[in-house]
Write a protein that holds these residues in place. Structure first.
Motif, short mmCIF file in Angstrom:
data_model
loop_
_atom_site.label_atom_id
_atom_site.label_comp_id
_atom_site.label_asym_id
_atom_site.label_seq_id
_atom_site.Cartn_x
_atom_site.Cartn_y
_atom_site.Cartn_z
N ASP A 1 0.74 -1.25 -0.26
CA ASP A 1 0.05 0.12 -0.25
C ASP A 1 0.73 1.23 0.10
N THR A 2 1.85 1.16 -0.58
CA THR A 2 2.76 2.33 -0.67
C THR A 2 2.14 3.45 -1.49
N ALA A 3 1.40 2.95 -2.44
CA ALA A 3 0.81 4.06 -3.24
C ALA A 3 -0.11 5.09 -2.50
N ALA A 4 -0.88 4.41 -1.46
CA ALA A 4 -1.68 5.21 -0.70
C ALA A 4 -0.94 6.10 0.40
N THR A 5 0.10 5.73 0.55
CA THR A 5 0.98 6.54 1.44
C THR A 5 1.51 7.78 0.28
N LYS A 6 1.78 7.60 -0.59
CA LYS A 6 2.39 8.67 -1.59
C LYS A 6 1.07 9.69 -1.66
N ALA A 7 0.06 9.20 -2.10
CA ALA A 7 -1.18 10.10 -2.16
C ALA A 7 -1.31 11.04 -0.80
N SER A 8 -1.01 10.40 0.26
CA SER A 8 -1.54 11.17 1.58
C SER A 8 -0.43 12.12 1.65
N ALA A 9 0.87 11.74 1.23
CA ALA A 9 2.27 12.92 1.20
C ALA A 9 1.70 14.12 0.26
N GLN A 10 1.05 13.54 -1.06
CA GLN A 10 0.85 14.62 -1.88
C GLN A 10 -0.16 15.67 -1.16
N ARG A 11 -1.14 15.19 -0.41
CA ARG A 11 -2.13 16.02 0.31
C ARG A 11 -1.74 16.67 1.52
N LEU A 12 -0.99 15.89 2.11
CA LEU A 12 -0.54 16.55 3.69
C LEU A 12 0.76 17.17 3.78
N LEU A 13 1.47 17.28 2.78
CA LEU A 13 2.94 18.02 2.64
C LEU A 13 2.92 18.88 1.57
N ALA A 14 3.55 20.04 1.71
CA ALA A 14 3.94 20.87 0.69
C ALA A 14 5.28 21.45 0.82
N GLY A 15 5.72 22.26 -0.09
CA GLY A 15 7.04 23.04 -0.12
C GLY A 15 8.12 22.05 -0.12
N LYS A 16 9.24 22.52 0.88
CA LYS A 16 10.54 21.51 0.96
C LYS A 16 10.05 20.24 1.55
N ALA A 17 9.18 20.10 2.55
CA ALA A 17 8.89 18.80 2.77
C ALA A 17 8.49 17.81 2.15
N LEU A 18 7.80 17.94 1.02
CA LEU A 18 7.24 17.23 -0.15
C LEU A 18 8.31 17.08 -0.76
N GLN A 19 9.13 18.08 -1.51
CA GLN A 19 10.23 17.58 -2.23
C GLN A 19 11.18 16.71 -1.76
N GLN A 20 11.46 17.06 -0.47
CA GLN A 20 12.49 15.81 0.03
C GLN A 20 11.58 14.37 0.26
#
Length: 203
Positions: A105-124
């Motif tokens: 379920d790594t795809a679900a984790t990636k989708a959550s990151a796109q929604r809950l992270l932004a800026g430098k945190a999302l890039q890293q």
């Protein structure tokens, strides 16, 4: 025959001695001259006190403004418990989702990151997630993250800084689970009514 004197004996004594009754007509004049400055002093003193009070009031006002404008009082984390609770809750929820995954379920984790992270945190996160996906698939690795405590250290406007303590449980297929503690410095911003993580630093 003796003549009865019509002269008052007291008057005769005064005339004989040459003494004259004191004239009280000038006494009030002297008193007024001496009392004039005395009456003016309370007025002068009252004026000085008014000026001193105004000056002191201005000094207290300036000091009060300086106290209200200090960084400590500008930090809403010390006064706004409702927003502080919301920040801690949003960040706790986000970290639990973006740092928890399983082999399938790594795809679900990636989708959550796109929604809950932004800026430098999302890039890293995006730069490292490719390795995470491969590791999870190859090692059948499951990672579960639990936030132990999230404390808001600074809250100003739409920006918040937090210190987060979390436990991470690693489970590999066929092996016993292991737990590791982590400590993060997190910066979050308020976007569309929710706090989004924009920076994460390991401590």
């Amino acid at each position: 025959m003796r003549l009865r004197s019509v002269i008052d004996p007291d008057d005769a004594v005064q005339e004989a001695s040459g003494s004259v009754p004191p004239d009280d007509s000038g006494a009030d004049t002297d008193t007024d001259i001496e009392a004039g400055p005395a009456r003016r002093w309370p007025r002068v003193l009252a004026g000085v006190l008014v000026v001193a009070l105004i000056a002191a009031g201005g000094a207290f006002f300036v000091a009060g403004r300086q106290l209200r404008d200090t960084p400590a009082t500008a930090n809403r984390a010390l006064t706004d418990s409702a927003v502080t609770t919301q920040v801690a809750g949003d960040v706790t929820n986000a970290l639990g989702k973006v740092f928890s995954y399983g082999p399938g379920d790594t795809a679900a984790t990636k989708a959550s990151a796109q929604r809950l992270l932004a800026g430098k945190a999302l890039q890293q996160y995006a730069a490292l997630f490719g390795q995470v996906e491969k590791q999870a698939a190859d090692q059948k690795l499951t990672l579960t993250t639990h936030v132990v405590r999230a404390g808001v250290t600074r809250l100003t406007g739409d920006s918040a800084h937090l210190l987060v303590f979390l436990d991470q449980v690693y489970e590999r297929k066929g092996k016993a689970a292991s737990t590791a503690a982590a400590q993060l410095s997190v910066t979050a911003q308020l976007r569309e009514g929710h706090w989004t993580i924009v920076e994460i630093k390991a401590r």
